[in-house]
Design a protein around this motif. Structure first.
Motif, PDB file in Angstrom:
ATOM      1  N   VAL A 174       0.851  -1.193   0.000  1.00 28.28           N
ATOM      2  CA  VAL A 174       0.000   0.000   0.000  1.00 28.28           C
ATOM      3  C   VAL A 174       0.887   1.243   0.000  1.00 28.28           C
ATOM      4  CG1 VAL A 174      -1.720   1.325   1.268  1.00 28.28           C
ATOM      5  CG2 VAL A 174      -1.873  -1.169   1.212  1.00 28.28           C
ATOM      6  N   ASP A 204       0.745   5.406   0.104  1.00 29.60           N
ATOM      7  CA  ASP A 204      -0.203   6.414   0.570  1.00 29.60           C
ATOM      8  C   ASP A 204       0.494   7.767   0.646  1.00 29.60           C
ATOM      9  OD1 ASP A 204      -1.938   8.053   2.143  1.00 29.60           O
ATOM     10  OD2 ASP A 204      -2.897   6.245   2.914  1.00 29.60           O
ATOM     11  N   TYR A 262      -0.132   9.863   4.226  1.00 31.68           N
ATOM     12  CA  TYR A 262       0.632   9.422   5.395  1.00 31.68           C
ATOM     13  C   TYR A 262       2.096   9.130   5.075  1.00 31.68           C
ATOM     14  CZ  TYR A 262      -4.033   8.787   7.367  1.00 31.68           C
ATOM     15  OH  TYR A 262      -5.317   8.984   7.805  1.00 31.68           O
ATOM     16  N   LEU A 273       4.872   4.627   5.842  1.00 31.87           N
ATOM     17  CA  LEU A 273       3.717   5.367   6.333  1.00 31.87           C
ATOM     18  C   LEU A 273       3.869   5.767   7.796  1.00 31.87           C
ATOM     19  CD1 LEU A 273       0.923   3.097   4.791  1.00 31.87           C
ATOM     20  CD2 LEU A 273       2.269   4.908   3.684  1.00 31.87           C
ATOM     21  N   LEU A 276       1.134   6.736  10.194  1.00 33.06           N
ATOM     22  CA  LEU A 276      -0.325   6.780  10.283  1.00 33.06           C
ATOM     23  C   LEU A 276      -0.754   7.543  11.531  1.00 33.06           C
ATOM     24  CD1 LEU A 276      -0.623   3.027   9.397  1.00 33.06           C
ATOM     25  CD2 LEU A 276      -1.422   4.856   7.923  1.00 33.06           C
ATOM     26  N   ALA A 278      -6.354   7.301  10.706  1.00 32.58           N
ATOM     27  CA  ALA A 278      -6.245   5.991  10.065  1.00 32.58           C
ATOM     28  C   ALA A 278      -6.607   4.852  11.001  1.00 32.58           C
ATOM     29  CB  ALA A 278      -4.824   5.785   9.546  1.00 32.58           C
ATOM     30  N   SER A 292      -2.285  -5.050   2.312  1.00 34.47           N
ATOM     31  CA  SER A 292      -3.723  -4.845   2.503  1.00 34.47           C
ATOM     32  C   SER A 292      -4.400  -6.173   2.826  1.00 34.47           C
ATOM     33  CB  SER A 292      -4.356  -4.220   1.256  1.00 34.47           C
ATOM     34  OG  SER A 292      -4.208  -5.087   0.142  1.00 34.47           O
ATOM     35  N   SER A 352      -5.634   2.835   5.264  1.00 34.84           N
ATOM     36  CA  SER A 352      -4.941   3.908   4.557  1.00 34.84           C
ATOM     37  C   SER A 352      -5.927   5.039   4.287  1.00 34.84           C
ATOM     38  CB  SER A 352      -4.371   3.380   3.240  1.00 34.84           C
ATOM     39  OG  SER A 352      -5.432   3.152   2.308  1.00 34.84           O
ATOM     40  N   SER A 392      -4.388   6.802  -1.906  1.00 33.06           N
ATOM     41  CA  SER A 392      -3.472   5.657  -1.835  1.00 33.06           C
ATOM     42  C   SER A 392      -3.657   4.766  -3.060  1.00 33.06           C
ATOM     43  CB  SER A 392      -3.725   4.853  -0.561  1.00 33.06           C
ATOM     44  OG  SER A 392      -5.039   4.313  -0.564  1.00 33.06           O
ATOM     45  N   ARG A 427      -9.836   3.303   0.518  1.00 32.56           N
ATOM     46  CA  ARG A 427      -9.160   3.136   1.806  1.00 32.56           C
ATOM     47  C   ARG A 427      -8.860   1.649   1.975  1.00 32.56           C
ATOM     48  NH1 ARG A 427     -11.219   6.565   6.803  1.00 32.56           N
ATOM     49  NH2 ARG A 427      -9.098   5.991   7.369  1.00 32.56           N
ATOM     50  N   ILE A 456      -5.307  -2.152   6.458  1.00 33.25           N
ATOM     51  CA  ILE A 456      -3.947  -2.589   6.779  1.00 33.25           C
ATOM     52  C   ILE A 456      -3.941  -3.473   8.019  1.00 33.25           C
ATOM     53  CG2 ILE A 456      -1.606  -1.793   7.323  1.00 33.25           C
ATOM     54  CD1 ILE A 456      -2.258   0.781   5.844  1.00 33.25           C
TER      55      ILE A 456
END
Length: 608
Positions: free
Chosen positions: A297, A299, A302, A323, A325, A329, A350, A367, A371, A398, A401
């Motif tokens: 992923v 993004d 983030y 990331l 986050l 998130a 994911s 996410s 993304s 989204r 995660i």
């Protein structure tokens, strides 16, 4: 007659409340949003199943907090919740409220129990608001500060402490990992390397048993199974894990699509370039959990900023695969995850349910919509953050995660299934690099002297909270965060935000206009003759006067925006006050009047 009926109706309501406050009649109704004053069914069952008494010492500096509404209202809410625990537990929970006055025995007891005073205002006034839960043994759990901002997790935090002290022994955790988390011998330095801080922290709270990848079975007794980046597990161990899940096991699994901790080569920023994906065989798919090894992923919202090479040399660039986050998130309704502020992940994947899965999936970490999914082959030591940014095209989804999967799982080895199946609780996080020291904690050193560790992300809390929740009884697994008893004025806040946005826009316009005017003046200064450097020409004076007038007008507009903000908020406040103080009482009076008239009408009709 109607007025008399209204009077008797009000008198009856007051009398009923007075009687119920004295006589222990089991008549209760909770009309608050989110049922703030009603315990969750799981907590009620937990309280009534306590075998030994539990004592709660509630430390609250009442005098110091009496003119601080946020603190005093929250303390009242805590006291009401504790009273409800006592009532439901049928005496199994005892609560003692202590006011730790300065230099008193109560203050000494509070400090001895780890309840630290907090500074309440700029004048240095200190107060205490915390509690300590004690079991029949010497086990104690403390909450040093009951933060009003975390009221939504009050039921979870106190229930967790009660469950913890009611255990006879520490919870046991079985750990399976291919990552070098534990202490090991380093041939180069001829010394033992220390364990990762995440494992050291886990060992301070739980009894941890590390299970080798070639083990043929799981330990005989444990409460939670933690699996971090599994690789090369033998089939006997996979079968044992599968059987544990089918039997209703509780697991925390870190599956990484591109584990950067696999190798020692460094990518941008110094982390391992690795690249190996986790391998748990066909267990996730058989259970109903879908994840994609090798797919990461990315993004932009983030993305961490790293130093990397670009066309112009070294530059600070957003690395969309790493990331940081924030709370946006993280699911705030889950008590174990909702308290987290920041979580750092490196090349996370994911998660989804497989088609036909019978598991219930609850997203815990997601996410942003800005993304996309990228191939892990673009990462590692040869990763080009600038190229990833240029090629970035968000899919406006989204991606999950981290998630909790609950329900009965289907065995990956149906022929091995023996005994009755039970609902399992499995928390899956699609990243394992978050467990590394470099991802969340940093050692402070002065030369060879270590000053301790400083955390910059909540990765450690993520692991500990999830394990603690899984170790608890079903009460903790079923708990959601509650609403807050203090309701914010959302309309007022929205008005404030809109006016502040207008203010910021005007401020930016003002700065831009000042900069443009200064540029014009500088250009005119350059056009002067060398012998006139200190003299403004007529044209320059006109420009300067125009600039000053422009700045003055802009500042007047800013003051008008500020005045409008106060006016809008005060006006709304007055309307709300009139609604609460005047309008609602009038509505109640009209209802009582209508009730009285209707009652009088039926009496006359019956009399006729």
């Amino acid at each position: 007659m109607a007025i008399l009926a209204s009077f008797f109706l009000l008198l009856g309501w007051i009398s009923l409340n007075a009687i119920l406050s004295v006589v222990a009649i089991p008549l209760r109704a909770d009309f608050t949003e989110g049922s703030l004053y009603t315990l969750s069914p799981g907590v009620r069952a937990m309280l009534q199943s306590l075998e030994e008494p539990v004592r709660i010492d509630f430390y609250y500096s009442q005098d110091a907090a009496k003119d601080i509404p946020v603190i005093s209202n929250h303390a009242m809410r805590v006291q009401e919740f504790l009273n409800e625990l006592v009532r439901v537990s049928d005496g199994r929970v005892e609560v003692k409220t202590i006011d730790p006055q300065p230099y008193s025995e109560g203050e000494d007891a509070a400090k001895g129990a780890g309840i630290a005073p907090i500074t309440a205002d700029g004048a240095g006034r200190q107060l205490m608001l915390g509690l300590v839960v004690s079991g029949a043994t010497d086990r104690r759990e403390g909450i040093p500060y009951l933060n009003p901002a975390e009221e939504a997790y009050l039921e979870y935090d106190i229930s967790r402490a009660i469950i913890s002290v009611s255990r006879q022994t520490r919870a046991r955790v079985a750990l399976i990992t291919s990552m070098p988390m534990d202490s090991s011998f380093e041939p180069r330095s001829q010394q033992m390397t220390p364990p990762w801080q995440i494992l050291a922290q886990l060992r301070t709270l739980f009894d941890v048993e590390v299970v080798a990848a070639n083990a043929e079975k799981l330990p005989a007794k444990f409460d939670v199974l933690v699996i971090a980046h599994p690789k090369a597990l033998g089939e006997p161990l996979l079968r044992a894990i599968d059987a544990y899940a089918v039997a209703g096991g509780r697991m925390l699994i870190f599956l990484d699509p591109y584990c950067e901790s696999d190798a020692q080569a460094s990518g941008p920023g110094g982390f391992g370039a690795g690249g190996g994906a986790s391998d748990l065989g066909n267990l996730p798919a058989a259970w109903g959990i879908q994840w994609n090894p090798g797919k990461v992923v990315a993004d932009r919202k983030y993305a961490q900023r790293v130093r990397a090479r670009s066309e112009g040399g070294l530059a600070t660039i957003e690395y969309v695969a790493w990331l940081m986050l924030s709370k946006d998130a993280i699911l705030n309704k889950d008590p174990a995850f909702g308290v987290l502020q920041t979580v750092v992940m490196l090349s996370a994947g994911s998660l989804q349910k497989t088609e036909g899965s019978t598991l219930e999936m609850t997203p815990l970490i997601e996410s942003s919509a800005d993304s996309m999914i990228i191939d892990g082959s673009k990462l590692g030591s040869f990763a080009d953050p600038a190229a990833l940014l240029r090629e970035f095209k968000p899919d406006n989804q989204r991606h999950v995660i981290g998630a909790r999967f609950a329900g009965q799982v289907k065995s990956a080895y149906p022929t091995d299934a023996a005994g009755a199946a039970a609902p399992a609780s499995i928390v899956v996080i699609a990243d394992a690099d978050l467990l590394r020291n470099e991802a969340w904690i940093q050692e402070e050193r002065v030369g060879a002297l270590s000053l301790g560790w400083r955390t910059f992300a909540d990765n450690g809390s993520l692991l500990v909270n999830a394990v603690e929740q899984l170790c608890g009884k079903n009460a903790l697994l079923s708990l959601k965060s509650r609403g807050a008893s203090q309701r914010p004025f959302d309309v007022v806040r929205e008005l404030q935000r809109q006016a502040e946005d207008r203010y910021r826009k005007k401020e930016e316009e003002l700065k831009a206009r000042i900069a443009q005017t200064q540029t014009r003046i500088n250009e005119l200064q350059k056009q002067k003759a060398p012998n006139q450097m200190l003299i403004l020409t007529t044209e320059q004076q006109a420009q300067l006067q125009a600039a000053q007038s422009e700045v003055s007008d802009a500042r007047k507009e800013l003051r008008q925006v500020q005045f409008s903000l106060r006016e809008e908020v005060e006006s709304l406040g007055h309307r709300l006050m009139l609604l609460n103080v005047v309008a609602w009482p009038i509505v109640v009076a009209i209802f009582a009047l209508a009730f009285g008239l209707r009652r009088n009408f039926w009496r006359r009709k019956v009399a006729i």
